[in-house]
Enzyme design. Structure first.
Site, PDB file in Angstrom:
ATOM      1  N   SER A 138     134.872-114.363 -45.063  1.00 48.50           N
ATOM      2  CA  SER A 138     134.609-113.410 -46.140  1.00 48.50           C
ATOM      3  C   SER A 138     134.331-112.002 -45.619  1.00 48.50           C
ATOM      4  O   SER A 138     134.410-111.036 -46.373  1.00 48.50           O
ATOM      5  CB  SER A 138     133.419-113.886 -46.977  1.00 48.50           C
ATOM      6  OG  SER A 138     132.253-113.959 -46.162  1.00 48.50           O
ATOM      7  N   HIS A 139     134.004-111.872 -44.340  1.00 50.41           N
ATOM      8  CA  HIS A 139     133.655-110.564 -43.786  1.00 50.41           C
ATOM      9  C   HIS A 139     134.520-110.196 -42.587  1.00 50.41           C
ATOM     10  O   HIS A 139     134.165-109.320 -41.803  1.00 50.41           O
ATOM     11  CB  HIS A 139     132.179-110.535 -43.403  1.00 50.41           C
ATOM     12  CG  HIS A 139     131.296-110.481 -44.598  1.00 50.41           C
ATOM     13  ND1 HIS A 139     131.164-111.531 -45.481  1.00 50.41           N
ATOM     14  CD2 HIS A 139     130.540-109.480 -45.098  1.00 50.41           C
ATOM     15  CE1 HIS A 139     130.338-111.191 -46.443  1.00 50.41           C
ATOM     16  NE2 HIS A 139     129.954-109.949 -46.249  1.00 50.41           N
ATOM     17  N   GLY A 140     135.665-110.850 -42.459  1.00 48.61           N
ATOM     18  CA  GLY A 140     136.565-110.592 -41.344  1.00 48.61           C
ATOM     19  C   GLY A 140     137.662-109.617 -41.710  1.00 48.61           C
ATOM     20  O   GLY A 140     137.463-108.677 -42.490  1.00 48.61           O
TER      21      GLY A 140
END
Length: 124
Positions: free
Chosen positions: A46-48
């Site tokens: 989700s934060h890549g």
């Protein structure tokens, strides 16, 4: 749903070039991409790299200031408040970390809080 695996070095270069093309320095771009790639490599999808679209849109819309530098709003020997000047959260986080480490080396303790910056990714 299947996955497509890409060489990390290739993805790093591509992402760094995107941030450089928006006006970030090479050092700032490396720091931002370090956080983005670490997220994916740790399985925090989700934060890549998928965040690159959000970052691009924020840059294009002027929500992120590429030429801004974090600055010290308030400071004591042991602490500080850093204003991110609406730049990337990863840039502000690195500046805060470096300032906290310097204070700790000199005085044995250092704490720095930040405000007025954008998404940190997993650095938050």
């Amino acid at each position: 749903m299947g996955y497509t695996y890409l060489p990390v070095k290739q993805v790093r270069t591509y992402c760094e070039q995107i941030f450089i093309s928006h006006g970030f320095s090479e050092k700032e771009s490396r720091g931002i991409v370090d956080v983005v790639l670490t997220a994916d490599l740790y399985g925090i999808e989700s934060h890549g790299v998928q965040r690159m679209i959000r970052y691009h849109n924020s840059l294009v819309r002027g929500l992120v200031h590429t030429d801004a530098k974090p600055w010290v709003l308030f400071e004591t020997k042991l602490s500080a408040v850093l204003d991110g000047n609406r730049t990337m959260g990863q840039v502000t986080a690195r500046a805060a970390m470096e300032l906290a480490i310097a204070k700790c080396r000199e005085h044995g303790f250092g704490a720095v809080t930040v405000r007025n910056c954008n998404h940190y990714g997993i650095a938050g």
